[in-house]
Design a protein around this motif. Structure first.
Motif, mmCIF file in Angstrom:
data_model
loop_
_atom_site.group_PDB
_atom_site.id
_atom_site.type_symbol
_atom_site.label_atom_id
_atom_site.label_comp_id
_atom_site.label_asym_id
_atom_site.label_seq_id
_atom_site.Cartn_x
_atom_site.Cartn_y
_atom_site.Cartn_z
ATOM 1 N N ASP A 160 0.839 -1.195 0.000
ATOM 2 C CA ASP A 160 0.000 0.000 0.000
ATOM 3 C C ASP A 160 0.879 1.253 0.000
ATOM 4 O OD1 ASP A 160 -2.182 1.626 0.070
ATOM 5 O OD2 ASP A 160 -3.020 0.851 1.938
ATOM 6 N N GLU A 161 0.930 1.921 -1.138
ATOM 7 C CA GLU A 161 1.653 3.189 -1.306
ATOM 8 C C GLU A 161 3.089 3.179 -0.780
ATOM 9 O OE1 GLU A 161 -0.189 6.610 -1.742
ATOM 10 O OE2 GLU A 161 -2.239 5.885 -1.689
ATOM 11 N N PRO A 162 3.913 2.283 -1.283
ATOM 12 C CA PRO A 162 5.285 2.237 -0.772
ATOM 13 C C PRO A 162 6.109 3.480 -1.107
ATOM 14 C CG PRO A 162 5.050 0.760 -2.656
ATOM 15 C CD PRO A 162 3.666 1.233 -2.301
ATOM 16 N N SER A 163 5.680 4.263 -2.091
ATOM 17 C CA SER A 163 6.511 5.416 -2.490
ATOM 18 C C SER A 163 6.149 6.685 -1.725
ATOM 19 C CB SER A 163 6.382 5.667 -3.992
ATOM 20 O OG SER A 163 5.177 6.322 -4.273
ATOM 21 N N LEU A 164 5.118 6.598 -0.872
ATOM 22 C CA LEU A 164 4.609 7.804 -0.197
ATOM 23 C C LEU A 164 5.711 8.516 0.594
ATOM 24 C CD1 LEU A 164 1.649 8.890 -0.102
ATOM 25 C CD2 LEU A 164 1.561 8.013 2.226
ATOM 26 N N GLY A 165 5.915 9.782 0.283
ATOM 27 C CA GLY A 165 6.852 10.610 1.044
ATOM 28 C C GLY A 165 8.318 10.363 0.745
ATOM 29 N N LEU A 166 8.622 9.551 -0.262
ATOM 30 C CA LEU A 166 10.030 9.256 -0.545
ATOM 31 C C LEU A 166 10.537 10.085 -1.733
ATOM 32 C CD1 LEU A 166 10.063 5.356 -0.211
ATOM 33 C CD2 LEU A 166 10.396 7.090 1.558
ATOM 34 N N ALA A 167 11.832 10.389 -1.699
ATOM 35 C CA ALA A 167 12.447 11.135 -2.806
ATOM 36 C C ALA A 167 12.487 10.250 -4.055
ATOM 37 C CB ALA A 167 13.860 11.537 -2.408
ATOM 38 N N PRO A 168 12.434 10.890 -5.251
ATOM 39 C CA PRO A 168 12.361 10.108 -6.491
ATOM 40 C C PRO A 168 13.441 9.022 -6.628
ATOM 41 C CG PRO A 168 12.017 12.429 -6.956
ATOM 42 C CD PRO A 168 12.336 12.333 -5.495
ATOM 43 N N LEU A 169 14.639 9.321 -6.209
ATOM 44 C CA LEU A 169 15.720 8.333 -6.337
ATOM 45 C C LEU A 169 15.452 7.120 -5.437
ATOM 46 C CD1 LEU A 169 18.397 8.205 -7.924
ATOM 47 C CD2 LEU A 169 19.553 8.863 -5.799
ATOM 48 N N VAL A 170 14.923 7.389 -4.254
ATOM 49 C CA VAL A 170 14.617 6.312 -3.303
ATOM 50 C C VAL A 170 13.439 5.481 -3.822
ATOM 51 C CG1 VAL A 170 14.094 5.789 -0.885
ATOM 52 C CG2 VAL A 170 15.448 7.799 -1.445
ATOM 53 N N VAL A 171 12.467 6.176 -4.435
ATOM 54 C CA VAL A 171 11.323 5.464 -5.029
ATOM 55 C C VAL A 171 11.844 4.470 -6.066
ATOM 56 C CG1 VAL A 171 9.249 5.706 -6.465
ATOM 57 C CG2 VAL A 171 9.706 7.356 -4.637
ATOM 58 N N ASN A 194 1.581 7.284 -7.210
ATOM 59 C CA ASN A 194 2.699 7.588 -8.097
ATOM 60 C C ASN A 194 2.608 6.691 -9.328
ATOM 61 O OD1 ASN A 194 5.135 7.958 -9.379
ATOM 62 N ND2 ASN A 194 6.337 7.999 -7.484
ATOM 63 N N ALA A 195 1.697 7.080 -10.241
ATOM 64 C CA ALA A 195 1.377 6.208 -11.370
ATOM 65 C C ALA A 195 2.572 6.004 -12.279
ATOM 66 C CB ALA A 195 0.227 6.813 -12.167
ATOM 67 N N PHE A 196 3.383 7.018 -12.391
ATOM 68 C CA PHE A 196 4.497 6.944 -13.331
ATOM 69 C C PHE A 196 5.452 5.816 -12.945
ATOM 70 C CE2 PHE A 196 8.426 8.367 -15.354
ATOM 71 C CZ PHE A 196 7.945 8.510 -16.650
ATOM 72 N N ALA A 197 5.875 5.827 -11.678
ATOM 73 C CA ALA A 197 6.799 4.782 -11.209
ATOM 74 C C ALA A 197 6.124 3.416 -11.215
ATOM 75 C CB ALA A 197 7.291 5.123 -9.797
ATOM 76 N N ALA A 198 4.864 3.375 -10.760
ATOM 77 C CA ALA A 198 4.182 2.084 -10.621
ATOM 78 C C ALA A 198 3.943 1.444 -11.986
ATOM 79 C CB ALA A 198 2.868 2.274 -9.879
ATOM 80 N N LEU A 199 3.507 2.245 -12.953
ATOM 81 C CA LEU A 199 3.261 1.669 -14.288
ATOM 82 C C LEU A 199 4.561 1.217 -14.938
ATOM 83 C CD1 LEU A 199 0.436 3.916 -15.768
ATOM 84 C CD2 LEU A 199 0.307 1.472 -15.262
ATOM 85 N N GLY A 200 5.650 1.799 -14.474
ATOM 86 C CA GLY A 200 6.961 1.397 -15.003
ATOM 87 C C GLY A 200 7.294 -0.054 -14.699
ATOM 88 N N ILE A 201 6.782 -0.589 -13.596
ATOM 89 C CA ILE A 201 7.125 -1.975 -13.246
ATOM 90 C C ILE A 201 5.936 -2.937 -13.374
ATOM 91 C CG2 ILE A 201 8.996 -1.306 -11.674
ATOM 92 C CD1 ILE A 201 7.080 -2.193 -9.356
ATOM 93 N N ALA A 202 4.722 -2.401 -13.579
ATOM 94 C CA ALA A 202 3.531 -3.268 -13.547
ATOM 95 C C ALA A 202 3.284 -3.942 -14.897
ATOM 96 C CB ALA A 202 2.314 -2.449 -13.156
ATOM 97 N N HIS A 203 2.699 -5.131 -14.841
ATOM 98 C CA HIS A 203 2.252 -5.792 -16.071
ATOM 99 C C HIS A 203 0.877 -5.267 -16.485
ATOM 100 C CE1 HIS A 203 4.936 -8.867 -14.138
ATOM 101 N NE2 HIS A 203 5.478 -8.772 -15.337
#
Ligand code: ATP
Length: 235
Positions: A160-171, A194-203
């Motif tokens: 559930d929202e692992p990228s919340l509050g993290l800097a882009p590099l950490v995401v 964070n759809a951009f990062a998530a869609l980057g790895i999702a099928h």
């Protein structure tokens, strides 16, 4: 596979999820996109057995997940890494990790193997294993939370929202770890704003709006969809 059929979840008179149909096949990373309040956490709480649905079913490889016993769901291969991490800040990193293996407490050798594996995935955790979890950076705490979920040896990881509050590099680092976990055979359902990062790895993915699935498709279909692009990708 995770199979959610006609799931309805209510808080009193308020309907938080309406007729949700969603699947995660073995080996997939599936993203659930949705704004604040769309119902992502409610779905995860339901899949973890923390919230009983008003109606509908959710099964993992045929085993019902809606019996209201979270430890049963974890023991049957479904572990959640909750929004906000929910670590025990005063406990050491290693104690937090070991708590994730609670349902496997009789499998002592297996637990040591899993701990070794988590330290392999997150070498920084090994150096900080005796530090209070609350003293770590946000990104490191997120890694501990993911590591704790892995200690249950899940087949399906709910994030559930692992990228919340993290800097882009950490995401990026967190998502690279998710990719690695998935390569090792763990299926992933990932709720993200964070759809951009998530869609980057999702099928594949689903869009959740006001408790309803309003769109679903492959990674490419969602990335090219005008509604996703304007609402979630900011283009
Ligand atoms: P966020 O990212 O902000 O957590 P979300 O997509 O995870 O959002 P939920 O937390 O599942 O959304 O909330 C869905 C809806 O249910 C919201 O309108 C919220 O106000 C409501 N809700 C959540 N928990 C409760 C509760 N315990 N009692 C009543 N309403 C609730």
């Amino acid at each position: 596979m995770l199979d959610v059929q006609h799931l309805n979840v209510k808080y009193g008179a308020f309907t938080a999820l309406t007729d949700i149909n969603l699947q995660v096949q073995q080996g997939e990373i599936v993203v659930l996109l949705g704004a604040n309040g769309a119902g992502k956490s409610t779905l995860f709480r339901t899949l973890s057995g923390l919230q009983r649905p008003a109606s509908g079913t959710a099964t993992w490889n045929g085993t019902p997940l809606t019996g209201g016993k979270p430890e049963f769901n974890v023991a049957h291969g479904v572990a959640q890494c909750p929004e906000g991490r929910l670590l025990f800040p005063e406990l050491s990193v290693e104690k937090n990790l070991r708590l994730g293996a609670y349902v496997r407490r009789k499998d002592r050798a297996g637990i040591e193997d899993s701990l070794g594996h988590v330290y392999q995935l997150f070498p920084a955790m090994l150096q900080k294993k005796n530090a209070p979890a609350g003293s770590l950076s946000g990104g490191q705490q997120q890694m501990v939370a993911i590591g704790r979920a892995l200690m249950a040896k899940p087949q399906l990881l709910l994030l559930d929202e692992p990228s919340l509050g993290l800097a882009p590099l950490v995401v990026e680092q967190v998502f690279e770890v998710l990719r690695q976990i998935n390569r090792e055979g763990v299926s992933v359902l990932l709720a993200e704003q964070n759809a951009f990062a998530a869609l980057g790895i999702a099928h594949r993915g689903y869009v959740l709006e006001s408790g309803k699935v309003t769109l679903q498709g492959s990674q490419q279909e969602l990335m090219n969809d005008d509604r996703v692009r304007s609402a979630y990708l900011g283009v």
